[in-house]
Design a protein around this motif. Structure first.
Motif, PDB file in Angstrom:
ATOM      1  N   PRO A 238      54.387 -81.859  13.553  1.00  0.00           N
ATOM      2  CA  PRO A 238      54.510 -81.429  11.907  1.00  0.00           C
ATOM      3  C   PRO A 238      53.227 -81.514  11.423  1.00  0.00           C
ATOM      4  CG  PRO A 238      54.801 -84.014  12.622  1.00  0.00           C
ATOM      5  CD  PRO A 238      54.425 -83.216  13.763  1.00  0.00           C
ATOM      6  N   VAL A 239      52.890 -80.335  10.978  1.00  0.00           N
ATOM      7  CA  VAL A 239      51.576 -79.905  10.234  1.00  0.00           C
ATOM      8  C   VAL A 239      51.839 -79.784   8.625  1.00  0.00           C
ATOM      9  CG1 VAL A 239      50.563 -79.059  12.335  1.00  0.00           C
ATOM     10  CG2 VAL A 239      51.748 -77.264  10.914  1.00  0.00           C
ATOM     11  N   ALA A 240      52.915 -79.620   8.248  1.00  0.00           N
ATOM     12  CA  ALA A 240      53.219 -79.611   7.064  1.00  0.00           C
ATOM     13  C   ALA A 240      54.484 -80.483   6.787  1.00  0.00           C
ATOM     14  CB  ALA A 240      53.268 -78.168   6.327  1.00  0.00           C
ATOM     15  N   PRO A 241      54.773 -81.823   6.811  1.00  0.00           N
ATOM     16  CA  PRO A 241      56.231 -82.502   6.884  1.00  0.00           C
ATOM     17  C   PRO A 241      57.054 -82.037   5.929  1.00  0.00           C
ATOM     18  CG  PRO A 241      54.344 -83.867   7.348  1.00  0.00           C
ATOM     19  CD  PRO A 241      53.583 -82.516   6.848  1.00  0.00           C
ATOM     20  N   ASN A 251      61.225 -80.001   9.595  1.00  0.00           N
ATOM     21  CA  ASN A 251      60.427 -79.142   8.503  1.00  0.00           C
ATOM     22  C   ASN A 251      58.945 -78.790   8.916  1.00  0.00           C
ATOM     23  OD1 ASN A 251      62.587 -80.581   7.114  1.00  0.00           O
ATOM     24  ND2 ASN A 251      62.083 -79.083   5.849  1.00  0.00           N
TER      25      ASN A 251
END
Lengths: 391, 391
Positions: A238-241, A251
């Motif tokens: 997850p880099v942009a949760p 997401n």
């Protein structure tokens, strides 16, 4: 504890065959006497093993050894160029690739065919593609020793558990295609190809960017697959949760934020070639698209480095070509996110193999398997010594 | 290849001493004859090693073996209860802890003193605390075989490279305190304590929540420290990349979003005890604070599971006590973020050792070091056989 119990005859034979063949692979053009020195086995044992390997066409005799001084010159041996080859097939989301390699891992032919594989007809298509590759090998007089298949998904004991970009769950390729293969994750095969025929690094994470993002982690010259074999998955970090939904149901996964589709979308480009034209002509949208992806990639890779303290990142697939634009923002994010970079810097290098790494790794894993256990190959392909001598 | 060259006398002695002592640790109350069977060494060799270990008080003789049937009964041996002990010291952000363990790892005493260690006076304080622990051991007639120190930071070859919560960079404790120690990251020591004296799991990630968040990863019953020793760092995994600034300089790190300080702040609680009172009385703010932290923790741990395919998470430190509230939201986030949970579920269990794990691991690592290489201990503490017999 090794050596405290006498090993069985078969175990000894198996071990010696692998030892001698390994020495031949490491030092092509060595005499039997040289192999005896390299392995510690007696000349008689080496000769008997070599004769057996020659009969099975794993090894070929070459010119007499070039050597100054007195004494009889031995005949040197090398891996046989006409021996069993490895065939690799890669099932990409939008292409099929094949690659045939000889026992040294050298490529004899490779082919890529573009087509969307997100269809139930994919199995027929793979079967036809495989048949064609076998025919090509036959036409060249090459014997295929086995087939490796690279898939963009999680594989457990040969079963494709999940390949979200193909819409696969629990797919048994052996069952679908009616024969057995070495099936593995494409990113793991790519990392192995990089280890065997690309960078000379002993420890690295190979990250390949295509429609999906996969990683193969090599520690101490061996593939790290985690405790149960599903490790090395970075596509869904997850880099942009709170970001946009990903195909996996979560997401803002790395793949969603830094994969090829997102880069093309942000750059307003139709194809990868369009993207490169735009980058080379200095398009602001294209440059921003790549640096945004690089920041997300750096965020994901910072996690890998923080957890595994890996000293190098190898950029594979489309990322290899994008390396000149990815490099700086990626390194900046790694430095910002990994405390240990202050005293232990991380190298970022492009793959030497590019988009062909996975299929090459699939092909090479077949021949590596034969080299690691030639006795198994001999007993399955040459059922008895009697037979071997008869051919 | 093992066994192809004759080992030197010293190497053999060292190996045999470790082998015999290991067998005694694994099976306390075994006779010399039993040790001979367990190790494959001759009775004469076992007797000579055992005599040497008894002289150094690593091993003690017990009652004669209880055994039915004919034959002479052997005297059984066990690890000596009066042998060298391991002293552990933990330098927490807001406490100092000490723990003394015997050769079996059993705790003889432990102490915690609360005080803010974010001060230059910390070294004097540690020195005084260590001196006091040594005095206590002396009063009990216990000999201290070595000291292990747990720190909340990244340690490389005994040097504390970075401990952001203490404001340390490149701190050499041996140099500051004038003696040598076994220095390691507190989370790694805690994971080892959990492996040796807590859960019986062979593969797990132990995550301890205090002011900082640390993780120790155990794979195949051994600590995984990454390629260069700085692995297993999860405190600074980016779980909210655009979130509030962290002490490390980056934004939205796991520690910043799910550490003790943030949970207390969100819950509006002053102390950890206040937080538990609020949770038990069903305070909405406290429950939301913990479930928010659990979601962030799940996000960070999903990364660990995706990369390493680790089958279990052990909650340590304050998280062990918070487990009833953390468990469900944490599992939900793991299931959402880790594709392989569908076929390979991840277990979440509270630590059996709680907040005392790190200091216990520091103490136990000293005795484990002695057990793994008793000859080294003998030659440093009992310079010659002559001396050993003289005492």
């Amino acid at each position: 504890m090794i050596g405290t119990r006498p090993a069985g005859q078969h175990t000894v034979r198996r071990h010696n065959a692998a030892l001698v063949l390994g020495a031949i692979a490491d030092g092509p053009g060595t005499s039997r006497a040289g192999l005896s020195t390299a392995t510690g086995l007696t000349k008689a044992t080496v000769s008997s093993v070599v004769d057996r390997l020659i009969a099975a066409d794993l090894v070929a005799e070459g010119e007499p050894e070039r050597r100054a001084g007195p004494g009889r010159r031995g005949t040197v041996v090398s891996l046989s160029p006409t021996g069993p080859h490895g065939l690799g097939i890669e099932i990409g989301v939008d292409y099929l690739a094949s690659c045939l390699v000889d026992l040294t891992g050298a490529v004899r032919f490779e082919e890529v065919r573009y087509a969307d594989n997100r269809t139930p007809r994919v199995f027929q298509r793979v079967s036809a593609f495989l048949h064609k590759a076998r025919k090509q090998a036959e036409a060249l007089g090459i014997s295929v020793g086995g087939v490796g298949i690279a898939v963009p998904g999680l594989v457990e004991s040969g079963l494709v558990r999940l390949a979200p970009n193909l819409g696969w769950r629990d797919v048994d390729l052996a069952d679908r295609l009616g024969e057995t293969f070495t099936v593995a994750n494409e990113a793991n095969f790519a990392a192995l190809a990089e280890l065997w025929h690309g960078t000379a690094l002993p420890d690295f994470v190979h990250v390949s960017g295509e429609i999906g993002i996969g990683a193969g982690i090599v520690l101490d010259r061996a593939l790290f697959e985690g405790v149960r074999g599903a490790g090395g998955e970075i596509g869904h970090l997850p880099v942009a949760p709170d970001g946009p939904p990903c195909s996996c149901g979560a997401n803002g996964c790395l793949e969603r934020m830094a994969g090829q589709d997102e880069i093309l979308r942000l750059a307003g480009a139709e194809t990868v070639d369009d993207l490169f034209s735009a980058l080379e002509s200095g398009s602001a949208a294209a440059l921003t698209a790549v640096s945004t992806a690089a920041r997300h990639l750096g965020l994901g890779l910072s996690t890998v480095v923080n957890l595994m303290d890996v000293p190098a990142v190898v950029l594979g697939g489309t990322y290899a070509r994008l390396e000149p634009w990815l490099r700086e923002p990626l390194l900046a994010e790694l430095e910002r996110r990994v405390p240990s970079t202050t005293w232990s810097p991380v190298r970022v290098v492009p793959s030497a193999l590019g988009t062909g790494a996975a299929v090459r790794g699939a092909a090479c894993s077949v021949v590596r398997g034969i080299l690691a256990d030639p006795e198994h190959h001999l007993t399955t392909h040459w059922p008895s010594d009697q037979d071997a001598r008869g051919r």
